[in-house]
Design a protein around this motif. Structure first.
Motif, PDB file in Angstrom:
ATOM      1  N   ARG A  27     -20.976   1.135   7.324  1.00  0.00           N
ATOM      2  CA  ARG A  27     -21.925   0.057   7.058  1.00  0.00           C
ATOM      3  C   ARG A  27     -21.228  -1.120   6.364  1.00  0.00           C
ATOM      4  O   ARG A  27     -21.598  -2.270   6.577  1.00  0.00           O
ATOM      5  CB  ARG A  27     -23.094   0.580   6.220  1.00  0.00           C
ATOM      6  N   ARG A  28     -20.213  -0.805   5.579  1.00  0.00           N
ATOM      7  CA  ARG A  28     -19.422  -1.888   4.951  1.00  0.00           C
ATOM      8  C   ARG A  28     -18.773  -2.755   6.025  1.00  0.00           C
ATOM      9  O   ARG A  28     -18.817  -3.982   5.972  1.00  0.00           O
ATOM     10  CB  ARG A  28     -18.321  -1.289   4.068  1.00  0.00           C
ATOM     11  N   PHE A  30     -19.673  -3.041   9.144  1.00  0.00           N
ATOM     12  CA  PHE A  30     -20.708  -3.743   9.908  1.00  0.00           C
ATOM     13  C   PHE A  30     -21.169  -4.992   9.162  1.00  0.00           C
ATOM     14  O   PHE A  30     -21.348  -6.061   9.757  1.00  0.00           O
ATOM     15  CB  PHE A  30     -21.881  -2.792  10.167  1.00  0.00           C
ATOM     16  N   ALA A  31     -21.350  -4.848   7.840  1.00  0.00           N
ATOM     17  CA  ALA A  31     -21.773  -6.001   7.035  1.00  0.00           C
ATOM     18  C   ALA A  31     -20.716  -7.102   7.086  1.00  0.00           C
ATOM     19  O   ALA A  31     -21.035  -8.288   7.207  1.00  0.00           O
ATOM     20  CB  ALA A  31     -22.012  -5.559   5.595  1.00  0.00           C
ATOM     21  N   LYS A  32     -19.450  -6.713   7.017  1.00  0.00           N
ATOM     22  CA  LYS A  32     -18.373  -7.710   7.085  1.00  0.00           C
ATOM     23  C   LYS A  32     -18.330  -8.370   8.465  1.00  0.00           C
ATOM     24  O   LYS A  32     -18.076  -9.566   8.586  1.00  0.00           O
ATOM     25  CB  LYS A  32     -17.030  -7.048   6.764  1.00  0.00           C
ATOM     26  N   LEU A  34     -20.921  -8.827  10.417  1.00  0.00           N
ATOM     27  CA  LEU A  34     -22.039  -9.774  10.454  1.00  0.00           C
ATOM     28  C   LEU A  34     -21.656 -11.083   9.766  1.00  0.00           C
ATOM     29  O   LEU A  34     -22.030 -12.179  10.201  1.00  0.00           O
ATOM     30  CB  LEU A  34     -23.269  -9.168   9.779  1.00  0.00           C
ATOM     31  N   CYS A  35     -20.892 -10.961   8.694  1.00  0.00           N
ATOM     32  CA  CYS A  35     -20.440 -12.142   7.964  1.00  0.00           C
ATOM     33  C   CYS A  35     -19.489 -12.975   8.844  1.00  0.00           C
ATOM     34  O   CYS A  35     -19.538 -14.201   8.841  1.00  0.00           O
ATOM     35  CB  CYS A  35     -19.729 -11.692   6.697  1.00  0.00           C
ATOM     36  N   VAL A  37     -19.559 -13.053  12.136  1.00  0.00           N
ATOM     37  CA  VAL A  37     -20.412 -13.697  13.149  1.00  0.00           C
ATOM     38  C   VAL A  37     -21.081 -14.931  12.544  1.00  0.00           C
ATOM     39  O   VAL A  37     -21.168 -15.985  13.175  1.00  0.00           O
ATOM     40  CB  VAL A  37     -21.478 -12.698  13.670  1.00  0.00           C
ATOM     41  N   SER A  38     -21.540 -14.781  11.297  1.00  0.00           N
ATOM     42  CA  SER A  38     -22.174 -15.904  10.603  1.00  0.00           C
ATOM     43  C   SER A  38     -21.208 -17.088  10.491  1.00  0.00           C
ATOM     44  O   SER A  38     -21.594 -18.238  10.720  1.00  0.00           O
ATOM     45  CB  SER A  38     -22.626 -15.433   9.225  1.00  0.00           C
ATOM     46  N   GLY A  39     -19.953 -16.786  10.166  1.00  0.00           N
ATOM     47  CA  GLY A  39     -18.936 -17.846  10.089  1.00  0.00           C
ATOM     48  C   GLY A  39     -18.710 -18.509  11.440  1.00  0.00           C
ATOM     49  O   GLY A  39     -18.579 -19.729  11.537  1.00  0.00           O
ATOM     50  N   LEU A  41     -20.884 -18.781  13.883  1.00  0.00           N
ATOM     51  CA  LEU A  41     -22.051 -19.611  14.211  1.00  0.00           C
ATOM     52  C   LEU A  41     -22.033 -20.913  13.414  1.00  0.00           C
ATOM     53  O   LEU A  41     -22.388 -21.979  13.933  1.00  0.00           O
ATOM     54  CB  LEU A  41     -23.340 -18.836  13.942  1.00  0.00           C
ATOM     55  N   ALA A  42     -21.609 -20.819  12.136  1.00  0.00           N
ATOM     56  CA  ALA A  42     -21.508 -22.040  11.317  1.00  0.00           C
ATOM     57  C   ALA A  42     -20.457 -22.969  11.915  1.00  0.00           C
ATOM     58  O   ALA A  42     -20.662 -24.192  11.988  1.00  0.00           O
ATOM     59  CB  ALA A  42     -21.151 -21.677   9.877  1.00  0.00           C
TER      60      ALA A  42
END
Lengths: 168, 79
Positions: A27-28, A30-32, A34-35, A37-39, A41-42
């Motif tokens: 899960r760690r 996966f969370a990273k 997602l981060c 992916v967020s970068g 998209l930004a």
């Protein structure tokens, strides 16, 4: 003991790894991800903003002759391009006598659009998208934006098109 | 001296698990918002509305900063 050491290859001793760690995503992680992916998209949003602010599309300037008025009956259409550009446009003689010019590319996936005579609508056959022929607004289907339009100028028997004024 | 990290490490695994799920949920929400912002910004940029694309970009970057900030609260590896 010696037998056990023989079954483990040397490289596994040098580079030990856990099978669970290589096959499963924690899960760690996966969370990273997602981060990340967020970068991405930004960064994508930033590219779009920079492109639209500093490298906008060129406006159509000057008047361009399309055809004679008599060559386009009511309900008829004519495809044309502007000199120096490859963008296809369509000139429409609406049933109410008005002339309209739009880009002949659907705003969904750039398929060619066609005027349906008598319906006052422009259709995109690829995904059943429809536009209002009078305004270019998307009225049905997947197109997210109105069709880009040109201003039509009728001078006597000749029809010209030009870009819209900036503040319109 | 006790701090946030040492207290978090000592917490019951159920609490850490709940925190992890909450962070992942927030991150998914942030990514979903950013996808919508990118879609909206692109559509507006293509209709010559650069101002909307700029605002979408600023909000998207702020959301990314928030997502990076959330990583600080990720529970440490189980020992």
């Amino acid at each position: 003991m010696e037998q056990q050491q023989e079954t483990v290859p040397d490289w596994k001793t040098d580079f030990p790894y856990s099978t669970v760690e290589t096959l499963q995503v924690t899960r760690r992680q996966f969370a990273k991800f997602l981060c990340l992916v967020s970068g991405g998209l930004a960064a994508g949003s930033a590219l779009v903003a920079i492109k639209s602010a500093f490298f906008p599309e060129k406006e159509v300037t000057g008047e361009h002759f399309v055809c004679n008025r008599t060559a386009l009956p009511v309900g008829g259409t004519r495809s044309f391009t502007i000199a120096g550009s490859t963008i296809p446009y369509i000139l429409i003689h609406l049933e109410n006598g008005e002339f309209k010019a739009y880009e002949q590319k659907c705003t969904h996936l750039s398929c060619a659009v066609f005027y349906q005579a008598g319906t006052n609508k422009i259709m995109c056959p690829c995904h059943n998208g429809w536009f209002d022929a009078a305004t270019g607004e998307a009225i049905q289907g997947p197109p997210p934006r109105p069709l880009p339009s040109l201003q039509v100028i009728v001078k006597g028997d000749e029809i010209y098109v030009t870009g819209h004024p900036k503040n319109s | 001296m006790s701090n946030f990290r040492s207290a978090q490490d000592k917490a019951h695994p159920n609490k850490s698990s709940t925190l992890m799920l909450a962070i992942i949920t927030l991150l998914i929400l942030i990514v979903a918002l950013q996808i919508w912002l990118l879609y909206t910004g692109l559509n507006n940029a293509l209709t010559q509305h650069a101002d909307v694309a700029l605002i979408a970009c600023i909000v998207s970057v702020l959301l990314f900063v928030a997502a990076v900030g959330l990583l600080y609260f990720l529970p440490g590896k189980r020992r």
